[in-house]
Design a protein around this motif. Structure first.
Motif, PDB file in Angstrom:
ATOM      1  N   UNK A  44       0.828  -1.211   0.000  1.00 51.32           N
ATOM      2  CA  UNK A  44       0.000   0.000   0.000  1.00 51.32           C
ATOM      3  C   UNK A  44       0.856   1.253   0.000  1.00 51.32           C
ATOM      4  N   UNK A  45       1.868   1.287   0.862  1.00 54.17           N
ATOM      5  CA  UNK A  45       2.753   2.450   0.904  1.00 54.17           C
ATOM      6  C   UNK A  45       3.627   2.525  -0.345  1.00 54.17           C
ATOM      7  N   UNK A  46       4.084   1.389  -0.818  1.00 55.65           N
ATOM      8  CA  UNK A  46       4.955   1.370  -1.996  1.00 55.65           C
ATOM      9  C   UNK A  46       4.236   1.882  -3.236  1.00 55.65           C
ATOM     10  N   UNK A  47       2.903   1.754  -3.283  1.00 56.00           N
ATOM     11  CA  UNK A  47       2.146   2.273  -4.424  1.00 56.00           C
ATOM     12  C   UNK A  47       2.092   3.798  -4.437  1.00 56.00           C
ATOM     13  N   UNK A  48       2.335   4.431  -3.295  1.00 61.27           N
ATOM     14  CA  UNK A  48       2.208   5.884  -3.212  1.00 61.27           C
ATOM     15  C   UNK A  48       3.525   6.599  -2.961  1.00 61.27           C
ATOM     16  N   UNK A  49       4.606   5.864  -2.701  1.00 62.09           N
ATOM     17  CA  UNK A  49       5.884   6.526  -2.439  1.00 62.09           C
ATOM     18  C   UNK A  49       7.042   5.637  -2.874  1.00 62.09           C
ATOM     19  N   UNK A  75      12.138  10.643   0.245  1.00 57.11           N
ATOM     20  CA  UNK A  75      11.116   9.793  -0.367  1.00 57.11           C
ATOM     21  C   UNK A  75      10.198  10.654  -1.230  1.00 57.11           C
ATOM     22  N   UNK A  76       9.974  10.207  -2.464  1.00 58.71           N
ATOM     23  CA  UNK A  76       9.014  10.870  -3.354  1.00 58.71           C
ATOM     24  C   UNK A  76       7.642  10.300  -3.027  1.00 58.71           C
ATOM     25  N   UNK A  77       6.671  11.201  -2.863  1.00 63.24           N
ATOM     26  CA  UNK A  77       5.330  10.767  -2.480  1.00 63.24           C
ATOM     27  C   UNK A  77       4.305  11.513  -3.317  1.00 63.24           C
ATOM     28  N   UNK A  78       3.227  10.839  -3.650  1.00 57.78           N
ATOM     29  CA  UNK A  78       2.181  11.443  -4.471  1.00 57.78           C
ATOM     30  C   UNK A  78       1.183  12.214  -3.620  1.00 57.78           C
ATOM     31  N   UNK A  79       0.902  13.419  -4.072  1.00 52.81           N
ATOM     32  CA  UNK A  79      -0.167  14.274  -3.580  1.00 52.81           C
ATOM     33  C   UNK A  79      -0.531  14.198  -2.120  1.00 52.81           C
ATOM     34  N   UNK A  80      -1.816  14.007  -1.879  1.00 58.19           N
ATOM     35  CA  UNK A  80      -2.371  14.049  -0.535  1.00 58.19           C
ATOM     36  C   UNK A  80      -1.884  12.916   0.353  1.00 58.19           C
ATOM     37  N   UNK A  81      -1.264  11.902  -0.231  1.00 60.21           N
ATOM     38  CA  UNK A  81      -0.762  10.792   0.573  1.00 60.21           C
ATOM     39  C   UNK A  81       0.415  11.229   1.449  1.00 60.21           C
ATOM     40  N   UNK A  82       1.000  12.394   1.141  1.00 58.51           N
ATOM     41  CA  UNK A  82       2.138  12.885   1.916  1.00 58.51           C
ATOM     42  C   UNK A  82       1.771  13.078   3.386  1.00 58.51           C
ATOM     43  N   UNK A  83       0.565  13.553   3.649  1.00 62.40           N
ATOM     44  CA  UNK A  83       0.140  13.749   5.033  1.00 62.40           C
ATOM     45  C   UNK A  83       0.087  12.429   5.789  1.00 62.40           C
ATOM     46  N   UNK A  84      -0.451  11.406   5.151  1.00 62.31           N
ATOM     47  CA  UNK A  84      -0.506  10.091   5.791  1.00 62.31           C
ATOM     48  C   UNK A  84       0.898   9.526   5.999  1.00 62.31           C
ATOM     49  N   UNK A 110      10.055  14.172   2.920  1.00 57.15           N
ATOM     50  CA  UNK A 110       9.083  13.887   1.867  1.00 57.15           C
ATOM     51  C   UNK A 110       9.160  14.938   0.772  1.00 57.15           C
ATOM     52  N   UNK A 111       9.154  14.489  -0.465  1.00 57.43           N
ATOM     53  CA  UNK A 111       9.121  15.364  -1.636  1.00 57.43           C
ATOM     54  C   UNK A 111       7.868  14.996  -2.425  1.00 57.43           C
ATOM     55  N   UNK A 112       6.946  15.945  -2.533  1.00 56.43           N
ATOM     56  CA  UNK A 112       5.731  15.662  -3.284  1.00 56.43           C
ATOM     57  C   UNK A 112       6.019  15.764  -4.771  1.00 56.43           C
ATOM     58  N   UNK A 113       5.719  14.703  -5.489  1.00 52.63           N
ATOM     59  CA  UNK A 113       5.943  14.649  -6.926  1.00 52.63           C
ATOM     60  C   UNK A 113       5.238  13.403  -7.455  1.00 52.63           C
ATOM     61  N   UNK A 114       5.153  13.319  -8.767  1.00 55.70           N
ATOM     62  CA  UNK A 114       4.581  12.123  -9.380  1.00 55.70           C
ATOM     63  C   UNK A 114       5.588  10.992  -9.300  1.00 55.70           C
TER      64      UNK A 114
END
Length: 164
Positions: A44-49, A75-84, A110-114
């Motif tokens: 689950x986490x690997x799908x978003x970061x 860690x690169x993380x997608x969008x709103x998942x960064x908060x979690x 955390x770095x928000x990016x695609x």
């Protein structure tokens, strides 16, 4: 067709030597963190970061066992998942440290990016039994089992329209 020599090195050993310097430039001692990331943090986490780089302290102090100070995992993380992920940072740090067997990570940035993902393959449509029979008939006269199996897989891929 030439067969590989028994003393030939596995491809994984050769690739490691090629990509090792690129990973070292990003602070990773080995390339395995990317390949085992889903196993470390869970699917689950690997799908978003995904890990980007590991930053080590500039003044490298060592502990009693001779290990350097813990680093910072970017860690690169997608969008709103960064908060979690920010809330789960202690869990991620603990899992990475447990994987490597020592406290190599002290902080998560955390770095928000695609995310860069490989394109997913679509499921192949069911193969027509008549076409499957044609392929089986075409390869049935081949006596060498591994060759027959390989040509059978190739034939199925070709008639299905998605050669690999």
């Amino acid at each position: 067709m030439a067969r590989p020599k028994p003393s030939a090195k596995p491809l994984a050993d050769l690739i490691g030597a090629c990509v090792g310097p690129a990973f070292a430039a990003q602070g990773f001692a080995s390339a395995d963190i990317l390949s085992v990331w889903p196993g470390i943090v869970g699917a689950r986490l690997a799908d978003a970061c995904q890990p980007v780089k590991l930053e080590w302290p500039r003044r490298a102090r060592r502990d009693a066992e001779g290990r350097p100070e813990p680093g910072t995992l970017v860690v690169r993380v997608e969008g709103a998942f960064a908060l979690e992920l920010q809330h789960l940072a202690p869990v991620v740090i603990q899992r990475v440290n447990a994987h490597y067997g020592w406290a190599c990570i002290g902080k998560l940035v955390l770095r928000q990016d695609r995310l860069h993902r490989a394109p997913r393959r679509k499921a192949a449509p069911p193969l027509d039994p008549a076409r499957r029979g044609e392929v089986a008939l075409a390869v049935s006269r081949i006596e060498d089992d591994p060759l027959r199996d390989a040509l059978d897989r190739l034939g199925i891929a070709v008639v299905a329209g998605n050669p690999r």
